[in-house]
Design a protein around this motif. Structure first.
Motif, PDB file in Angstrom:
ATOM      1  N   ASP A 185      52.032  84.717  57.101  1.00 38.26           N
ATOM      2  CA  ASP A 185      51.535  84.543  58.467  1.00 38.26           C
ATOM      3  C   ASP A 185      50.462  83.468  58.528  1.00 38.26           C
ATOM      4  O   ASP A 185      50.451  82.631  59.435  1.00 38.26           O
ATOM      5  CB  ASP A 185      50.975  85.859  59.016  1.00 38.26           C
ATOM      6  CG  ASP A 185      52.056  86.860  59.366  1.00 38.26           C
ATOM      7  OD1 ASP A 185      53.233  86.450  59.472  1.00 38.26           O
ATOM      8  OD2 ASP A 185      51.715  88.046  59.520  1.00 38.26           O
ATOM      9  N   VAL A 186      49.557  83.485  57.554  1.00 43.00           N
ATOM     10  CA  VAL A 186      48.490  82.480  57.519  1.00 43.00           C
ATOM     11  C   VAL A 186      49.089  81.094  57.339  1.00 43.00           C
ATOM     12  O   VAL A 186      48.713  80.142  58.032  1.00 43.00           O
ATOM     13  CB  VAL A 186      47.477  82.795  56.396  1.00 43.00           C
ATOM     14  CG1 VAL A 186      46.543  81.621  56.152  1.00 43.00           C
ATOM     15  CG2 VAL A 186      46.677  84.033  56.754  1.00 43.00           C
ATOM     16  N   ARG A 187      50.043  80.954  56.435  1.00 41.52           N
ATOM     17  CA  ARG A 187      50.672  79.655  56.193  1.00 41.52           C
ATOM     18  C   ARG A 187      51.392  79.151  57.439  1.00 41.52           C
ATOM     19  O   ARG A 187      51.291  77.980  57.800  1.00 41.52           O
ATOM     20  CB  ARG A 187      51.643  79.775  55.025  1.00 41.52           C
ATOM     21  CG  ARG A 187      52.243  78.433  54.627  1.00 41.52           C
ATOM     22  CD  ARG A 187      53.149  78.564  53.432  1.00 41.52           C
ATOM     23  NE  ARG A 187      52.344  78.957  52.283  1.00 41.52           N
ATOM     24  CZ  ARG A 187      52.839  79.530  51.208  1.00 41.52           C
ATOM     25  NH1 ARG A 187      54.117  79.789  51.132  1.00 41.52           N
ATOM     26  NH2 ARG A 187      52.064  79.847  50.209  1.00 41.52           N
ATOM     27  N   HIS A 188      52.112  80.042  58.114  1.00 46.05           N
ATOM     28  CA  HIS A 188      52.824  79.653  59.332  1.00 46.05           C
ATOM     29  C   HIS A 188      51.848  79.202  60.415  1.00 46.05           C
ATOM     30  O   HIS A 188      52.035  78.158  61.046  1.00 46.05           O
ATOM     31  CB  HIS A 188      53.678  80.820  59.834  1.00 46.05           C
ATOM     32  CG  HIS A 188      54.261  80.601  61.183  1.00 46.05           C
ATOM     33  ND1 HIS A 188      55.303  79.728  61.405  1.00 46.05           N
ATOM     34  CD2 HIS A 188      53.942  81.114  62.400  1.00 46.05           C
ATOM     35  CE1 HIS A 188      55.598  79.719  62.688  1.00 46.05           C
ATOM     36  NE2 HIS A 188      54.783  80.562  63.311  1.00 46.05           N
ATOM     37  N   ASN A 189      50.803  79.993  60.637  1.00 46.53           N
ATOM     38  CA  ASN A 189      49.824  79.646  61.670  1.00 46.53           C
ATOM     39  C   ASN A 189      49.040  78.390  61.306  1.00 46.53           C
ATOM     40  O   ASN A 189      48.664  77.619  62.188  1.00 46.53           O
ATOM     41  CB  ASN A 189      48.876  80.815  61.922  1.00 46.53           C
ATOM     42  CG  ASN A 189      49.579  81.968  62.603  1.00 46.53           C
ATOM     43  OD1 ASN A 189      50.542  81.775  63.333  1.00 46.53           O
ATOM     44  ND2 ASN A 189      49.119  83.175  62.346  1.00 46.53           N
ATOM     45  N   MET A 190      48.794  78.167  60.015  1.00 49.14           N
ATOM     46  CA  MET A 190      48.096  76.963  59.578  1.00 49.14           C
ATOM     47  C   MET A 190      48.952  75.728  59.879  1.00 49.14           C
ATOM     48  O   MET A 190      48.448  74.730  60.394  1.00 49.14           O
ATOM     49  CB  MET A 190      47.789  77.038  58.091  1.00 49.14           C
ATOM     50  CG  MET A 190      47.037  75.841  57.551  1.00 49.14           C
ATOM     51  SD  MET A 190      46.659  75.979  55.797  1.00 49.14           S
ATOM     52  CE  MET A 190      48.300  76.003  55.103  1.00 49.14           C
ATOM     53  N   SER A 202      49.943  70.945  63.252  1.00 53.89           N
ATOM     54  CA  SER A 202      50.782  70.132  64.141  1.00 53.89           C
ATOM     55  C   SER A 202      50.124  69.970  65.508  1.00 53.89           C
ATOM     56  O   SER A 202      50.177  68.883  66.100  1.00 53.89           O
ATOM     57  CB  SER A 202      52.173  70.732  64.274  1.00 53.89           C
ATOM     58  OG  SER A 202      52.122  71.979  64.932  1.00 53.89           O
ATOM     59  N   GLU A 203      49.462  71.024  66.010  1.00 47.35           N
ATOM     60  CA  GLU A 203      48.748  70.908  67.279  1.00 47.35           C
ATOM     61  C   GLU A 203      47.618  69.888  67.182  1.00 47.35           C
ATOM     62  O   GLU A 203      47.436  69.063  68.072  1.00 47.35           O
ATOM     63  CB  GLU A 203      48.173  72.264  67.698  1.00 47.35           C
ATOM     64  CG  GLU A 203      49.211  73.271  68.118  1.00 47.35           C
ATOM     65  CD  GLU A 203      48.611  74.656  68.336  1.00 47.35           C
ATOM     66  OE1 GLU A 203      47.379  74.811  68.173  1.00 47.35           O
ATOM     67  OE2 GLU A 203      49.380  75.582  68.656  1.00 47.35           O
TER      68      GLU A 203
END
Length: 114
Positions: free
Chosen positions: A55-60, A65-66
């Motif tokens: 989850d942390v990797r995905h959100n990072m 990208s944002e």
């Protein structure tokens, strides 16, 4: 006579139930059972930790990208470095006379010879 039979049967059933309950609890407290329970808890904790890391990797990646879009940093083609971004930093002030205020300003660089 019926009363005696009823109470005898109820007492025997309660004894069987209590004996079964105690035997189950004793088996749960054996060293092998405790080791197996600890191993299961460790595996469950490992799975939860792995899910958290994913989850942390995905959100990072999403946040990167944002930020890249907000800063105008495009993604480079595979195998190439992204284009260099030029950052404009203020020039260091050297020993000079400021024409506006008429005083001398000094650099506070401690590595500079005075």
């Amino acid at each position: 006579m019926f009363r005696r039979t009823f109470w005898f049967t109820a007492g025997a059933a309660a004894g069987v139930w209590a004996t079964t309950k105690v035997n189950r609890k004793i088996q749960q407290l054996t060293p092998e059972s405790l080791a197996a329970q600890a191993a299961n808890k460790a595996v469950e904790a490992g799975h939860r930790l792995k899910d958290f890391a994913l989850d942390v990797r995905h959100n990072m990646a999403q946040r990167e990208s944002e930020l890249g879009e907000a800063l105008g940093i495009g993604e480079a083609a595979p195998g190439q470095l992204p284009a260099a971004q030029r950052v404009i930093a203020p020039d260091h002030v050297k020993h000079s006379k400021n024409p506006t205020f008429g005083y001398t300003s000094y650099s506070y660089n401690r590595n500079e010879d005075h």
